[in-house]
Design a protein around this motif. Structure first.
Motif, mmCIF file in Angstrom:
data_model
loop_
_atom_site.group_PDB
_atom_site.id
_atom_site.type_symbol
_atom_site.label_atom_id
_atom_site.label_comp_id
_atom_site.label_asym_id
_atom_site.label_seq_id
_atom_site.Cartn_x
_atom_site.Cartn_y
_atom_site.Cartn_z
ATOM 1 N N GLU A 94 89.336 7.793 -67.661
ATOM 2 C CA GLU A 94 88.832 6.590 -68.322
ATOM 3 C C GLU A 94 88.919 5.395 -67.371
ATOM 4 O O GLU A 94 87.963 4.609 -67.253
ATOM 5 C CB GLU A 94 89.609 6.285 -69.603
ATOM 6 C CG GLU A 94 89.308 7.227 -70.738
ATOM 7 C CD GLU A 94 90.202 6.980 -71.958
ATOM 8 O OE1 GLU A 94 91.045 6.045 -71.939
ATOM 9 O OE2 GLU A 94 90.090 7.755 -72.915
ATOM 10 N N GLN A 95 90.054 5.275 -66.679
ATOM 11 C CA GLN A 95 90.203 4.146 -65.748
ATOM 12 C C GLN A 95 89.211 4.281 -64.592
ATOM 13 O O GLN A 95 88.622 3.286 -64.145
ATOM 14 C CB GLN A 95 91.629 4.065 -65.212
ATOM 15 C CG GLN A 95 92.624 3.577 -66.224
ATOM 16 C CD GLN A 95 94.049 3.581 -65.656
ATOM 17 O OE1 GLN A 95 94.294 4.081 -64.575
ATOM 18 N NE2 GLN A 95 94.968 3.002 -66.418
ATOM 19 N N TYR A 96 89.025 5.509 -64.117
ATOM 20 C CA TYR A 96 88.066 5.711 -63.027
ATOM 21 C C TYR A 96 86.649 5.354 -63.490
ATOM 22 O O TYR A 96 85.893 4.701 -62.781
ATOM 23 C CB TYR A 96 88.135 7.175 -62.550
ATOM 24 C CG TYR A 96 87.133 7.489 -61.482
ATOM 25 C CD1 TYR A 96 87.337 7.083 -60.164
ATOM 26 C CD2 TYR A 96 85.949 8.173 -61.792
ATOM 27 C CE1 TYR A 96 86.404 7.369 -59.187
ATOM 28 C CE2 TYR A 96 85.029 8.461 -60.812
ATOM 29 C CZ TYR A 96 85.260 8.071 -59.517
ATOM 30 O OH TYR A 96 84.324 8.358 -58.546
ATOM 31 N N GLN A 97 86.295 5.783 -64.677
ATOM 32 C CA GLN A 97 84.966 5.508 -65.204
ATOM 33 C C GLN A 97 84.777 4.002 -65.410
ATOM 34 O O GLN A 97 83.722 3.459 -65.074
ATOM 35 C CB GLN A 97 84.770 6.258 -66.542
ATOM 36 C CG GLN A 97 83.357 6.306 -67.017
ATOM 37 C CD GLN A 97 82.464 7.085 -66.058
ATOM 38 O OE1 GLN A 97 82.857 8.059 -65.450
ATOM 39 N NE2 GLN A 97 81.255 6.631 -65.885
ATOM 40 N N LYS A 98 85.812 3.373 -65.906
ATOM 41 C CA LYS A 98 85.750 1.927 -66.132
ATOM 42 C C LYS A 98 85.600 1.214 -64.794
ATOM 43 O O LYS A 98 84.768 0.291 -64.648
ATOM 44 C CB LYS A 98 87.024 1.483 -66.852
ATOM 45 C CG LYS A 98 86.996 0.082 -67.341
ATOM 46 C CD LYS A 98 88.309 -0.135 -68.074
ATOM 47 C CE LYS A 98 88.428 -1.493 -68.627
ATOM 48 N NZ LYS A 98 89.676 -1.775 -69.230
ATOM 49 N N ALA A 99 86.397 1.612 -63.797
ATOM 50 C CA ALA A 99 86.310 0.976 -62.479
ATOM 51 C C ALA A 99 84.961 1.270 -61.862
ATOM 52 O O ALA A 99 84.340 0.376 -61.217
ATOM 53 C CB ALA A 99 87.442 1.477 -61.589
ATOM 54 N N ALA A 100 84.428 2.473 -62.022
ATOM 55 C CA ALA A 100 83.136 2.812 -61.477
ATOM 56 C C ALA A 100 82.032 1.993 -62.160
ATOM 57 O O ALA A 100 81.079 1.538 -61.509
ATOM 58 C CB ALA A 100 82.866 4.297 -61.628
#
Length: 174
Positions: free
Chosen positions: A160-166
């Protein structure tokens, strides 16, 4: 006539027409005793007839018969004593053998009982180890399930954090 005690028994005997000795009242004499009694006791080698010296010869003959009977009785007593001693020895050996066998059987029973008890102790120890292993297995399965759950949560959060940062990086450079 048994035993070692002395007994007084009258033995009567008489010479028949052929100068053979006949023993009466059921006393048995061996052939060698009879042969010795037939031997002439006079130096002339002739059998002596009853005469004035016949009483002396009868007394001598009675004495010789009594000696022969005593020797025969002693021999029988000796043989009987040997048989009794041998019987006692056999009985002692049998008793000793039975005692030895009994002791061996008791030792074997004790050893068998000891082995049985040892097997029971090992079986209890094995059961205890088995329970302990099952307990550890359940504990480690529980710990594994927790770790997998935490890993799944961590993966979810990280994803989720990776997707949000992406998404933020992508929105910034559009």
């Amino acid at each position: 006539m048994g035993g070692g005690g002395s007994s007084t028994r009258r033995v009567t005997f008489e010479a028949d027409e052929n100068e053979n000795i006949t023993v009466v009242k059921g006393v048995r004499l061996s052939d060698s005793v009879i042969d010795r009694m037939k031997e002439p006791s006079s130096p002339s080698g002739r059998p002596q007839h009853r005469s004035a010296s016949g009483a002396v010869n009868d007394e001598e003959l009675k004495k010789r018969i009594a000696e022969e009977l005593a020797l025969e009785r002693a021999r029988r007593d000796s043989e009987a004593q040997k048989r009794r001693l041998f019987g006692r020895l056999l009985e002692r050996e049998r008793i000793s053998s039975n005692e030895h066998l009994t002791r061996a059987i008791l030792r074997e029973r004790a050893a068998t009982e000891e082995e049985r008890q040892k097997a029971q102790r090992f079986a209890k120890q094995l059961e205890e180890k088995d329970r302990e292993l099952k307990k550890h297995d359940a504990y480690y399965k529980e710990q594994l399930a927790r770790l997998e759950e935490r890993s799944a949560q961590f993966y979810k959060v990280t994803t989720e954090q990776y997707q949000k940062a992406a998404d933020e990086v992508s929105a910034r450079f559009k």
